[in-house]
Structure formats: structure tokens, C-alpha cells
Design a protein around this motif. Structure first.
Motif, short mmCIF file in Angstrom:
data_model
loop_
_atom_site.label_atom_id
_atom_site.label_comp_id
_atom_site.label_asym_id
_atom_site.label_seq_id
_atom_site.Cartn_x
_atom_site.Cartn_y
_atom_site.Cartn_z
N ASN A 157 8.75 41.97 3.15
CA ASN A 157 7.81 42.93 3.72
C ASN A 157 6.67 42.18 4.42
N PHE A 158 7.08 41.35 5.36
CA PHE A 158 6.13 40.55 6.16
C PHE A 158 5.19 39.74 5.27
N LEU A 159 5.82 38.98 4.36
CA LEU A 159 5.16 37.95 3.54
C LEU A 159 4.34 38.51 2.38
N ARG A 160 4.49 39.79 2.10
CA ARG A 160 3.77 40.36 0.96
C ARG A 160 4.49 40.09 -0.36
N GLY A 161 5.80 40.30 -0.36
CA GLY A 161 6.55 40.17 -1.59
C GLY A 161 5.92 41.03 -2.67
N THR A 162 5.89 40.49 -3.89
CA THR A 162 5.18 41.16 -5.00
C THR A 162 4.07 40.23 -5.51
N ILE A 163 3.45 39.51 -4.57
CA ILE A 163 2.40 38.57 -4.94
C ILE A 163 1.25 39.27 -5.65
N ALA A 164 0.83 40.41 -5.13
CA ALA A 164 -0.30 41.13 -5.73
C ALA A 164 -0.01 41.51 -7.18
N LYS A 165 1.22 41.90 -7.44
CA LYS A 165 1.60 42.24 -8.82
C LYS A 165 1.60 40.99 -9.70
N ASP A 166 2.11 39.89 -9.17
CA ASP A 166 2.14 38.64 -9.93
C ASP A 166 0.74 38.20 -10.35
N LEU A 167 -0.24 38.49 -9.53
CA LEU A 167 -1.61 38.07 -9.85
C LEU A 167 -2.11 38.71 -11.14
N THR A 168 -1.56 39.87 -11.50
CA THR A 168 -2.03 40.58 -12.69
C THR A 168 -1.22 40.21 -13.93
N ASP A 169 -0.20 39.36 -13.77
CA ASP A 169 0.66 38.97 -14.89
C ASP A 169 0.05 37.77 -15.59
N ASP A 170 -0.52 38.00 -16.78
CA ASP A 170 -1.17 36.90 -17.49
C ASP A 170 -0.25 36.24 -18.52
N LEU A 171 1.06 36.58 -18.48
CA LEU A 171 2.01 35.93 -19.38
C LEU A 171 2.43 34.55 -18.87
N THR A 172 2.19 34.31 -17.59
CA THR A 172 2.51 33.01 -17.01
C THR A 172 1.40 32.59 -16.06
N GLY A 173 1.19 31.30 -15.96
CA GLY A 173 0.19 30.80 -15.02
C GLY A 173 0.73 30.62 -13.62
N GLY A 174 2.04 30.93 -13.44
CA GLY A 174 2.66 30.71 -12.14
C GLY A 174 3.06 31.99 -11.46
N PHE A 175 3.74 31.82 -10.33
CA PHE A 175 4.29 32.95 -9.57
C PHE A 175 5.79 32.97 -9.77
N THR A 176 6.37 34.15 -9.80
CA THR A 176 7.76 34.31 -10.19
C THR A 176 8.65 34.66 -9.00
N GLY A 177 9.94 34.38 -9.18
CA GLY A 177 10.93 34.79 -8.19
C GLY A 177 10.61 34.29 -6.79
N ASP A 178 10.77 35.20 -5.82
CA ASP A 178 10.54 34.83 -4.42
C ASP A 178 9.09 34.47 -4.13
N ASN A 179 8.18 34.97 -4.95
CA ASN A 179 6.75 34.71 -4.69
C ASN A 179 6.41 33.23 -4.76
N PHE A 180 7.19 32.47 -5.52
CA PHE A 180 6.99 31.02 -5.58
C PHE A 180 7.04 30.41 -4.19
N GLN A 181 7.96 30.93 -3.34
CA GLN A 181 8.06 30.47 -1.96
C GLN A 181 7.08 31.18 -1.04
N LEU A 182 6.87 32.46 -1.25
CA LEU A 182 6.06 33.25 -0.31
C LEU A 182 4.59 32.84 -0.30
N ILE A 183 4.06 32.36 -1.44
CA ILE A 183 2.64 31.97 -1.42
C ILE A 183 2.40 30.81 -0.46
N ARG A 184 3.46 30.10 -0.09
CA ARG A 184 3.28 28.99 0.85
C ARG A 184 2.81 29.49 2.21
N PHE A 185 3.29 30.65 2.62
CA PHE A 185 2.85 31.21 3.89
C PHE A 185 1.37 31.59 3.86
#
Length: 569
Positions: A24-52
């Protein structure tokens, strides 16, 4: 197959193409990942998408084993690389990034990079949004400084010839803006921008963006301080009577390769010819769009512009650029590169302002015992009326200093160890990428290895009676090329812990790729080889003959002329 499609690589697309297409034009689910406090990282495709969005997910590899023992995940954090076309930053912006690094990053440092910008290292997930909002508040962002897009646009750090430099710098900014992604994803996710219902499209980059990363520069001869042959697209400034009249356009440079894969190799850029300044943006967009359409989306290892030119032919690529830009390249204007290092100390510009270039070893700005570099830069920023200029060699220029302010600036620089007398030419001509402990791709040390390695080379130069001479020496911890070792006279490429491939025979001007001399050797073996070769250079070298040129003349290594054919021969 139509002429427009005959150069498209057929086959199963790489998974990165799926990630971009579904984002979705580089959005992915990054915003949702930001609220996930079970991990300090980004999950799935967001690991790559944050590079953009200008970030890489990393962890401190020095701590991995201990954290694993404690049954903890790696200490996940992000590295952010700012977008800073031409490397110019204002003192108030510097103070803002200084404060954030001190208060909110694990390492507290500001890292000047070979991409003429700065990086924050060690920012934990709860601080990421704050970081972007702080940057936005002072007029900086990190849009498209990583990922399959055009990245930070470099420009020669030459404030001396102020009028031509200012014109070139303005074009660097315009090119950067013109080639940016048009999606509002960055503003929505990081700046709480309003979500606008719109049918987005990317007219230049394409809705799946580029096949691979893309790097652009503006360079002012005779200083090749941005290493044109490391980049996909280069605009070589041509000036007459002190006025910028146009550019020679060089396309298809790149240094990355993959160990053991001879389909990958470093490559010099081809000179397409001359354009007038008014065609600059059209040509930039045309080169990018041809690479967008013809680049390899099946095999990412062969996806960069350099491989596209090799596969389709330089003349075919050039003709398509002319067609899309609506121009015809003229004959290249004459130019020459005579240097690529930074000019340290004070220099006076033609406008009567003074510029102080500070040597920052490895580009790491941090306070050390007896050498408070970070505090010193901040103290200078508090009184400086000009600007700061980051160089592509990881150094810092305090630019635009009035004559009456020189003494105060220099006093602060000396007080904090930003100026130290007696730094050797060899240390000034050496560079490394970050590598361990933060880079996930690192195979061997680079930044932490460099200072001691330089001391060893200094000792060899002293031993052979040539302490005033120097070698362009660069270390990169893996074969991806961030330290630009493939344009050095002596280039080390990490192969494993304490092991490197030793490449020799580049030139001082950065116009020749070095050839592998020894593979997978230890630090001590490297010094043994250099001891012998520096001894030969000292006794048999001609006056003013660079180390790399000497090695070629003495047939220690063969010159790399055709990158694809000669590099592995």
C-alpha cells in the motif's frame, strides 16, 4: 515481444517485489507494529519496508550470545540515515540531532557516513516516532535514504568556489526532491499526517519502486570527493567563466558484489555525454525510469543499474534515455579529476569567507577521554553563523566563517580535540564502513579495525623511509561496498572474523577498480604483503607515483579495465 519489453527479465519475481507490491505504497502495517511491545523489532514485511523510511533494523551483535543465554531476543533497535542532499546542515539542526543522540540513542553518537549524511545508531522502538518528529521540526527527514529508491544525493563539498558550488548544490537538492517517492506514507506514519483518500501513483519510481537501490551525485571537477564510479547516476559539473553551463552524465557505476558469485562485480560508470542545465531533471527521471523498467526484478544480485547496462548494452540504454528525456547527449566536455580527499584546515573562499575542515576518524562523533568531539561540535554550533557541511569522506566542514570569528572557532576545535596536529597523511587517506557490532551484514571488523591498521601502515611507511607518503586505504566489513574499498589503492573486503580479501591497484583519483591480490587472509598476512610492496614502492617508485599506479606499472596486479571481464581474470 515489443521493443519496449524486449529488455525485461522474465521469470519468477524476487520476494521483495511482492513486499513492495503489497505494501500500500510503503505503508505496510508499520503503524500497527509500533504499538506491539512484545518485540523490540518490526515483523514480517515491515522489516524491509522501514528501509524506505530511512531505517534499518539492527541489534548489538556483541550482546547476542549473552542475551540468548538469558532467553531474551536480540537487543533490537534501528539505525536511521537522514536525507541531507549535498550534506549541508545548519547549526540549529546540528544542536537538535546532538541532543537526540545524547538523550535517546543507545550509543550516544552521531555517525557521519560515506553518503554525506549522518546516522543515528541504537534507537529503540518507543523512541522512533519521536526521532522522526524531532527531525521534521528542524527541517530534516529520512525519506528514501534506504530501500529500492534514489537515495541521498551527494554533491562535492567545495565551498571555496562558492558560486559554482552553490549552483551545483541547488541542483543536488532539486534532483533529490524530483526523484522522491510521492506516497504520503512517511507523513502519515511518523508525523501523524492526515490520511487523504487518494489514488496514489509513483510516476517516476513506479508503483513497485525500483528493482534495487539507486545512488546519484553531483560532482565538481577536479575534486572527485564523492567517488563517481560508486554511483548509478552522476552529474559532472561543467563550468565556464565561473558559471555552471551543464553536466556530463555518467551512468552505471557501483561497487557491491557477492563473495563466490562471479556474476557480480564492481563497475565503473559510462559517460553518456553532455547536457545543458535545463535538461537535468528530465535526464535524471529518464535514467531512473529506464532502470525501473529494464532492471532485473528476478535476481536482486543482478538488479542494479550497472548490470542493466551490461545486459542490454550501453548504447541501447543511452538511446532510451534520450527518447524519454526528449534530448540528444552532446559530446562530453573535457574535465579531469586530480584529487578526491578533503582539504583539511582553513581555506579561504572566493567570497572572503573561511572554511575549516575537521578530520573525524571513521566519521564517529562521540566524546572520548581527552577528546570530546561531540561536545566540541555542539559548542561550535552554538556560536557558528555559517553552516556545517558533511563530506562523503566522513569529515566535517565548518563553512562560512567570517575572518573575525576564526580564532574563536579554532580555539573550540582545539580544546575538544577536533584539531590535533601531526595527523599523518595516511590516516587522512583511510576510511571504513561501520560494520560490527551493529551492521547485520558484517563479516569482519571495519570501523573498529581501521585505527590500528592505519597505525601499522604508518609504521611500514616509516620503516621504508617514506613517512610523508600515503596510500588510499579502505576497509569494508562485507562485499556490499559501503566503505568504497573497490576504489582504493589498497582495499580490504571482509570475508570472516579477522579475514579479508586484499585488493590492490586502484588509483588516487578514484578512476580505477583494484584487483584481488590475495583471498581470505589474516590481518598479519595483509601486513606482511604490504611490507614487501611498500618496500618496493619506496625504492623503485617514480616521483609522485601513487602506490596503485606503481603496482600496475610493476605488474604486481593487472589493471581492471573491463570490470566484468578483468575483475576475476
Amino acid at each position: 515481444m515489443s521493443d519496449n519489453n524486449k529488455f525485461i527479465v522474465e521469470g519468477k519475481l524476487s520476494d521483495n517485489e511482492r513486499i513492495k507490491g503489497n505494501s500500500n505504497f510503503l505503508r505496510g502495517t508499520i503503524a500497527k507494529d509500533l504499538t506491539d511491545d512484545l518485540t523490540g523489532g518490526f515483523t514480517g514485511d515491515n522489516f524491509q519496508l522501514i528501509r524506505f523510511h530511512g531505517m534499518y533494523q539492527q541489534d548489538d551483535r556483541d550482546l547476542r550470545a549473552e542475551r540468548a543465554k538469558q532467553k531474551l531476543e536480540p537487543l533490537q533497535n534501528v539505525m536511521l540515515r537522514a536525507r541531507l542532499p549535498g550534506g549541508i546542515i545548519q547549526p540549529q539542526q546540528w544542536l537538535a540531532i546532538d541532543k537526540f543522540a545524547k538523550d535517546h540513542s543507545l550509543y550516544g553518537s552521531i555517525r557521519l557516513t560515506t553518503r554525506q549524511t549522518f546516522q543515528f545508531h541504537g534507537v529503540l522502538k518507543p523512541k522512533i516516532k519521536m526521532m522522526h518528529q524531532m527531525l521534521n521540526k528542524v527541517g530534516i527527514d529520512s525519506i528514501a535514504t534506504a530501500g529500492d529508491v534514489n537515495r541521498n544525493v551527494l554533491c562535492t563539498s567545495n565551498p571555496v568556489e562558492s558560486e559554482v558550488h552553490q549552483q551545483a548544490y541547488e541542483w543536488a537538492k532539486k534532483i533529490s526532491e524530483h526523484l522522491l517517492p510521492k506516497t504520503r506514507a512517511y507523513a502519515e506514519i511518523w508525523l501523524d499526517g492526515e490520511k487523504v483518500e487518494t489514488t496514489e501513483e509513483e510516476p517516476i519510481l513506479g508503483n513497485n519502486y525500483l528493482p534495487r537501490k539507486f545512488k546519484t551525485t553531483v560532482v565538481i571537477p577536479p575534486h572527485n570527493d564523492i567517488d563517481v564510479h560508486a554511483n548509478d547516476l552522476n552529474f559532472v559539473a561543467i563550468a565556464k567563466q565561473g558559471k555552471l553551463i551543464g553536466f556530463n552524465v555518467l551512468v552505471g557505476g557501483g561497487l557491491a558484489m557477492t563473495h563466490g558469485d562471479q556474476s557480480t562485480y564492481p563497475r565503473k560508470a559510462d559517460d553518456f555525454g553532455f547536457i545543458s542545465v535545463d535538461h537535468t531533471l528530465d535526464v535524471a527521471a529518464a535514467v531512473v525510469s529506464v532502470q525501473r523498467d529494464w532492471g532485473n526484478r528476478v535476481n536482486r544480485k543482478n538488479a542494479k543499474t550497472k548490470y542493466t547496462l551490461e545486459r542490454v548494452g550501453v548504447e541501447n540504454f543511452k538511446a532510451e534515455v534520450e527518447k524519454r528525456a526528449g534530448i540528444t547527449f552532446g559530446p562530453s566536455e573535457a574535465y579531469e579529476f586530480t584529487s578526491r580527499g578533503d582539504r583539511f584546515g582553513w581555506v579561504e573562499g572566493i567570497d572572503g569567507k573561511y572554511h575549516l575542515t575537521l578530520f573525524i576518524e571513521n566519521g564517529r562523533i562521540l566524546d572520548y577521554p581527552g577528546k570530546t568531539l561531540k561536545t566540541g561540535c555542539a559548542e561550535i554550533a552554538k556560536i557558528h553563523k555559517g553552516d556545517f557541511r558533511l563530506t562523503a569522506n566522513q569529515n566535517l566542514v565548518i563553512a562560512g566563517v567570517a575572518a573575525e570569528d576564526k580564532q574563536a572557532i579554532e580555539a573550540l576545535a582545539r580544546e575538544h580535540g577536533l584539531i590535533t596536529d601531526g595527523v599523518s597523511n595516511q590516516r587522512l587517506d583511510s576510511m571504513a564502513c561501520v560494520s560490527l557490532p551493529t551492521c547485520p551484514l558484517a563479516m569482519a571488523e571495519a570501523e573498529r579495525y581501521l585505527p590500528g591498521a592505519v597505525t601499522d601502515i604508518e609504521a611500514l611507511l616509516e620503516k621504508h623511509g617514506i613517512p610523508e607518503k600515503s596510500i588510499i586505504f579502505r576497509v569494508t566489513g562485507c562485499p556490499n561496498g559501503c566503505g568504497r574499498a573497490m576504489l582504493a589503492e589498497v582495499g580490504l573486503v571482509g570475508k570472516g572474523p579477522g579475514k579479508y580479501n586484499l585488493h590492490l591497484g586502484g588509483d588516487r583519483e578514484g578512476t580505477r577498480i583494484p584487483k584481488m591480490y590475495k583471498e581470505n587472509i589474516s590481518e598479519q598476512e595483509i601486513l606482511t604483503h604490504l611490507d614487501e610492496l611498500i618496500g618496493l614502492w619506496a625504492t623503485k617508485g617514480n616521483d609522485n607515483e601513487g602506490f596503485g599506479d606503481f603496482l600496475i606499472r610493476e605488474q604486481v596486479v593487472a589493471p581492471v579495465i573491463n570490470s566484468a571481464k578483468d575483475f576475476y581474470a
